[in-house]
Design a protein around this motif. Structure first.
Motif, PDB file in Angstrom:
ATOM      1  N   SER A   1       0.305   2.003   4.679  1.00  0.00           N
ATOM      2  CA  SER A   1       0.206   3.598   4.380  1.00  0.00           C
ATOM      3  C   SER A   1      -0.585   3.609   3.016  1.00  0.00           C
ATOM      4  CB  SER A   1       1.550   4.087   4.114  1.00  0.00           C
ATOM      5  OG  SER A   1       2.208   4.233   5.583  1.00  0.00           O
ATOM      6  N   ALA A   2      -0.494   2.815   2.037  1.00  0.00           N
ATOM      7  CA  ALA A   2      -1.355   2.924   1.065  1.00  0.00           C
ATOM      8  C   ALA A   2      -2.596   2.555   1.374  1.00  0.00           C
ATOM      9  CB  ALA A   2      -1.107   1.940  -0.105  1.00  0.00           C
ATOM     10  N   ILE A   3      -3.141   1.785   2.050  1.00  0.00           N
ATOM     11  CA  ILE A   3      -4.369   1.401   2.669  1.00  0.00           C
ATOM     12  C   ILE A   3      -4.868   2.668   3.282  1.00  0.00           C
ATOM     13  CG2 ILE A   3      -5.651  -0.134   4.125  1.00  0.00           C
ATOM     14  CD1 ILE A   3      -3.934  -2.462   3.665  1.00  0.00           C
ATOM     15  N   ALA A   4      -3.948   3.109   4.120  1.00  0.00           N
ATOM     16  CA  ALA A   4      -4.648   4.161   5.235  1.00  0.00           C
ATOM     17  C   ALA A   4      -4.877   5.336   4.322  1.00  0.00           C
ATOM     18  CB  ALA A   4      -3.497   4.458   6.084  1.00  0.00           C
ATOM     19  N   THR A   5      -4.220   5.600   3.090  1.00  0.00           N
ATOM     20  CA  THR A   5      -4.641   6.619   2.231  1.00  0.00           C
ATOM     21  C   THR A   5      -5.931   6.395   1.389  1.00  0.00           C
ATOM     22  OG1 THR A   5      -2.283   7.018   1.953  1.00  0.00           O
ATOM     23  CG2 THR A   5      -3.768   8.040   0.364  1.00  0.00           C
ATOM     24  N   GLY A   6      -6.112   5.103   1.151  1.00  0.00           N
ATOM     25  CA  GLY A   6      -7.424   5.016   0.574  1.00  0.00           C
ATOM     26  C   GLY A   6      -8.595   5.262   1.545  1.00  0.00           C
ATOM     27  N   LEU A   7      -8.559   4.702   2.597  1.00  0.00           N
ATOM     28  CA  LEU A   7      -9.320   4.964   3.635  1.00  0.00           C
ATOM     29  C   LEU A   7      -9.770   6.380   4.048  1.00  0.00           C
ATOM     30  CD1 LEU A   7      -8.683   2.081   6.305  1.00  0.00           C
ATOM     31  CD2 LEU A   7     -10.425   2.137   4.646  1.00  0.00           C
ATOM     32  N   ALA A   8      -8.683   7.276   4.144  1.00  0.00           N
ATOM     33  CA  ALA A   8      -8.717   8.769   4.256  1.00  0.00           C
ATOM     34  C   ALA A   8      -9.423   9.134   3.045  1.00  0.00           C
ATOM     35  CB  ALA A   8      -7.423   9.301   4.327  1.00  0.00           C
ATOM     36  N   GLN A   9      -9.278   8.644   1.935  1.00  0.00           N
ATOM     37  CA  GLN A   9      -9.855   9.131   0.746  1.00  0.00           C
ATOM     38  C   GLN A   9     -11.445   8.648   0.430  1.00  0.00           C
ATOM     39  OE1 GLN A   9      -6.953   7.818  -1.980  1.00  0.00           O
ATOM     40  NE2 GLN A   9      -5.950   9.817  -2.301  1.00  0.00           N
ATOM     41  N   GLY A  10     -11.945   7.996   1.510  1.00  0.00           N
ATOM     42  CA  GLY A  10     -13.156   7.498   1.598  1.00  0.00           C
ATOM     43  C   GLY A  10     -13.345   6.260   0.858  1.00  0.00           C
TER      44      GLY A  10
ATOM     45  N   THR B   1      -0.115 -14.940  -1.856  1.00  0.00           N
ATOM     46  CA  THR B   1      -1.585 -15.025  -1.457  1.00  0.00           C
ATOM     47  C   THR B   1      -1.747 -13.994  -0.398  1.00  0.00           C
ATOM     48  OG1 THR B   1      -2.022 -17.103  -2.419  1.00  0.00           O
ATOM     49  CG2 THR B   1      -3.725 -16.224  -1.043  1.00  0.00           C
ATOM     50  N   ASP B   2      -2.504 -13.324  -0.587  1.00  0.00           N
ATOM     51  CA  ASP B   2      -2.945 -12.040   0.772  1.00  0.00           C
ATOM     52  C   ASP B   2      -4.712 -12.425   0.833  1.00  0.00           C
ATOM     53  OD1 ASP B   2      -0.570 -11.069   0.525  1.00  0.00           O
ATOM     54  OD2 ASP B   2      -1.154  -9.414  -1.037  1.00  0.00           O
ATOM     55  N   ARG B   3      -5.100 -12.342   2.055  1.00  0.00           N
ATOM     56  CA  ARG B   3      -6.233 -12.760   2.411  1.00  0.00           C
ATOM     57  C   ARG B   3      -6.800 -11.614   3.360  1.00  0.00           C
ATOM     58  NH1 ARG B   3      -5.307 -16.857   5.904  1.00  0.00           N
ATOM     59  NH2 ARG B   3      -7.599 -17.461   6.026  1.00  0.00           N
ATOM     60  N   LEU B   4      -8.048 -11.114   2.995  1.00  0.00           N
ATOM     61  CA  LEU B   4      -8.689 -10.073   4.008  1.00  0.00           C
ATOM     62  C   LEU B   4      -9.927 -10.725   4.603  1.00  0.00           C
ATOM     63  CD1 LEU B   4      -8.919  -7.140   4.842  1.00  0.00           C
ATOM     64  CD2 LEU B   4     -10.499  -6.814   2.971  1.00  0.00           C
ATOM     65  N   ILE B   5      -9.727 -10.680   5.876  1.00  0.00           N
ATOM     66  CA  ILE B   5     -10.545 -11.390   6.947  1.00  0.00           C
ATOM     67  C   ILE B   5     -11.543 -10.370   7.799  1.00  0.00           C
ATOM     68  CG2 ILE B   5     -11.017 -13.394   8.550  1.00  0.00           C
ATOM     69  CD1 ILE B   5      -8.187 -14.344   7.577  1.00  0.00           C
TER      70      ILE B   5
ATOM     71  N   ALA C   1      -9.671  -0.432  -1.052  1.00  0.00           N
ATOM     72  CA  ALA C   1      -8.494   0.299  -0.473  1.00  0.00           C
ATOM     73  C   ALA C   1      -7.274  -0.754  -0.505  1.00  0.00           C
ATOM     74  CB  ALA C   1      -8.772   0.835   0.928  1.00  0.00           C
ATOM     75  N   VAL C   2      -7.443  -1.928  -0.153  1.00  0.00           N
ATOM     76  CA  VAL C   2      -6.314  -2.931  -0.034  1.00  0.00           C
ATOM     77  C   VAL C   2      -6.032  -3.606  -1.210  1.00  0.00           C
ATOM     78  CG1 VAL C   2      -5.911  -5.214   0.536  1.00  0.00           C
ATOM     79  CG2 VAL C   2      -7.097  -3.809   2.196  1.00  0.00           C
ATOM     80  N   ALA C   3      -6.834  -3.507  -2.408  1.00  0.00           N
ATOM     81  CA  ALA C   3      -6.680  -3.891  -3.840  1.00  0.00           C
ATOM     82  C   ALA C   3      -5.689  -2.917  -4.380  1.00  0.00           C
ATOM     83  CB  ALA C   3      -7.824  -4.123  -4.625  1.00  0.00           C
ATOM     84  N   ARG C   4      -6.201  -1.612  -4.170  1.00  0.00           N
ATOM     85  CA  ARG C   4      -5.090  -0.556  -4.761  1.00  0.00           C
ATOM     86  C   ARG C   4      -3.899  -0.700  -4.308  1.00  0.00           C
ATOM     87  NH1 ARG C   4      -6.067   5.901  -4.361  1.00  0.00           N
ATOM     88  NH2 ARG C   4      -5.528   5.380  -2.361  1.00  0.00           N
ATOM     89  N   ALA C   5      -3.772  -0.720  -2.731  1.00  0.00           N
ATOM     90  CA  ALA C   5      -2.569  -0.843  -2.054  1.00  0.00           C
ATOM     91  C   ALA C   5      -1.676  -1.866  -2.444  1.00  0.00           C
ATOM     92  CB  ALA C   5      -2.730  -0.647  -0.529  1.00  0.00           C
TER      93      ALA C   5
END
Length: 380
Positions: free
Chosen positions: A205-214, A172-176, A220-224
């Motif tokens: 790094s996957a999250i950062a890439t999503g944020l960089a892509q807008g 389980t991962d949680r975003l707060i 971004a977390v879900a895709r990562a």
């Protein structure tokens, strides 16, 4: 424009974590990876044999070099090397040219093999980085060392609580978000593998890439997360200990908004003969369900083709178009007059599907499958 991701982290000589995992992840997700190496490690799947921190001035010089010429759309921070470097990096990221840039902070303290990668002074210095970060991504042990959820959120950054180091068959991962509480939760079956070196680096790094892509933080977390799970499933099995993941094998797996032509199901009259034919063509069989008259094959680029022996509806040809954002895509099309025979629906085999036909009556399925496309539970 290609998303530019600056990675401030340590080098892993074994290629499983650190800068090496970061570069592979950013590249596979379509970004351009730039690096400011904060430490060099002598490391393999069995552990860390040595660590050499890069002088703070050299770390800052690397940051300035790429920021002044290429530009930066997002920053990922991993192993930082020393308390002095942590403080200096936080100050540098607060300057005008980088002050508005999203920052993903992965507070690396201990390697997968158990080696300590940050001393007490460096961990205390993490406070300055959390104040600058958009989101922090500690594992459960690191979160405890940072003082818990409230302590991290008090610095003003979002917090992704990762469950990979927990117990049980479900992760389980949680975003707060600060002031909002839990805004998203993801649960998935634990992947049983010892080849998990670099999961934290890869996720950040996957999250950062999503944020960089807008992308907003939540998608971004879900895709990562999807990327990490697929990389775990694609691990090449190298080394005698905690081996590297398979970032290089994650492709064409719904890590996009869509549409992408991915899967075609064709009718078959003779199940065995069709299987032999497609194997002869060079496709790899990944599903064998003779009782259902269904088999699936995979090409080297991850695209799949299925056969279905039967009559009428069960045996007809269907073209599958894949999306990582199915519901939003279908809603967009429906508002523009596209008629659907089935709106998005969770199917028993793990895919979410919507169905329609083109003007000639050809059957189409718009779907979202994630890791279940290439790695269904019944995969051979």
């Amino acid at each position: 424009m290609t998303a530019r991701v600056l990675i401030i982290a340590g080098s892993d000589s074994g290629g499983g974590a650190g800068i090496q995992a970061d570069i592979k992840t950013v590249t596979m997700l379509g970004g351009h990876a730039m690096t400011a190496i904060a430490a060099i490690t002598a490391q393999n799947t069995m552990g860390v044999q040595g660590v050499h921190a890069i002088p703070t001035e050299m770390v800052l010089m690397q940051i300035d070099s790429v920021a002044q010429d290429i530009g930066v759309d997002a920053v990922k921070i991993g192993m930082i090397g020393s308390a002095g470097t942590a403080a200096a990096v936080a100050e540098r990221l607060g300057r005008a040219d980088l002050a508005a840039t999203p920052v993903v902070f992965d507070p690396v303290m201990v390697s997968t093999s158990g080696s300590v990668l940050a001393d007490a002074a460096t961990i205390r210095a993490f406070e300055a980085l959390m104040k600058r970060a958009t989101v922090a991504t500690p594992n459960l042990g690191e979160l405890d060392a940072l003082g818990g959820e409230a302590a991290v959120l008090a610095h003003g950054c979002a917090l992704l609580v990762k469950g990979g180091h927990g117990v049980g068959e479900t992760v389980t991962d949680r975003l707060i978000e600060p002031g909002e509480g839990e805004v998203a939760r993801w649960e998935a079956p634990r992947i049983d593998t010892r080849h998990s070196h670099g999961t934290g680096c890869t996720l950040a790094s996957a999250i950062a890439t999503g944020l960089a892509q807008g992308m907003p933080l939540e998608p971004a977390v879900a895709r990562a997360r999807d990327f990490v799970r697929l990389a775990l499933l694609d691990a090449p099995g190298l080394g005698e200990g905690h081996g590297p993941m398979g970032q290089q094998a994650v492709r064409n797996d719904g890590l996009f908004t869509g549409p992408a032509l991915n899967q075609i199901t064709l009718p078959a009259a003779d199940y065995a003969a069709s299987i032999a034919f497609y194997k002869q063509l060079g496709l790899k069989q990944i599903v064998d369900s003779p009782d259902n008259g269904y088999a699936r094959f995979e090409a080297v680029n991850g695209v799949t083709l299925s056969i279905h022996a039967g009559d009428g509806e069960a045996g007809g040809a269907v073209t599958y178009l894949e999306s990582g954002a199915l519901d939003a895509w279908v809603a967009y099309l429906a508002r523009r007059g596209v008629r659907f025979e089935q709106m998005p629906k969770d199917e028993e085999w793990g895919w979410r599907e919507a169905r329609l036909a083109d003007p000639a009556g050809n059957r189409l399925c718009l779907y979202q499958a994630g890791e279940y496309r290439r790695y269904p539970p019944w995969r051979i």
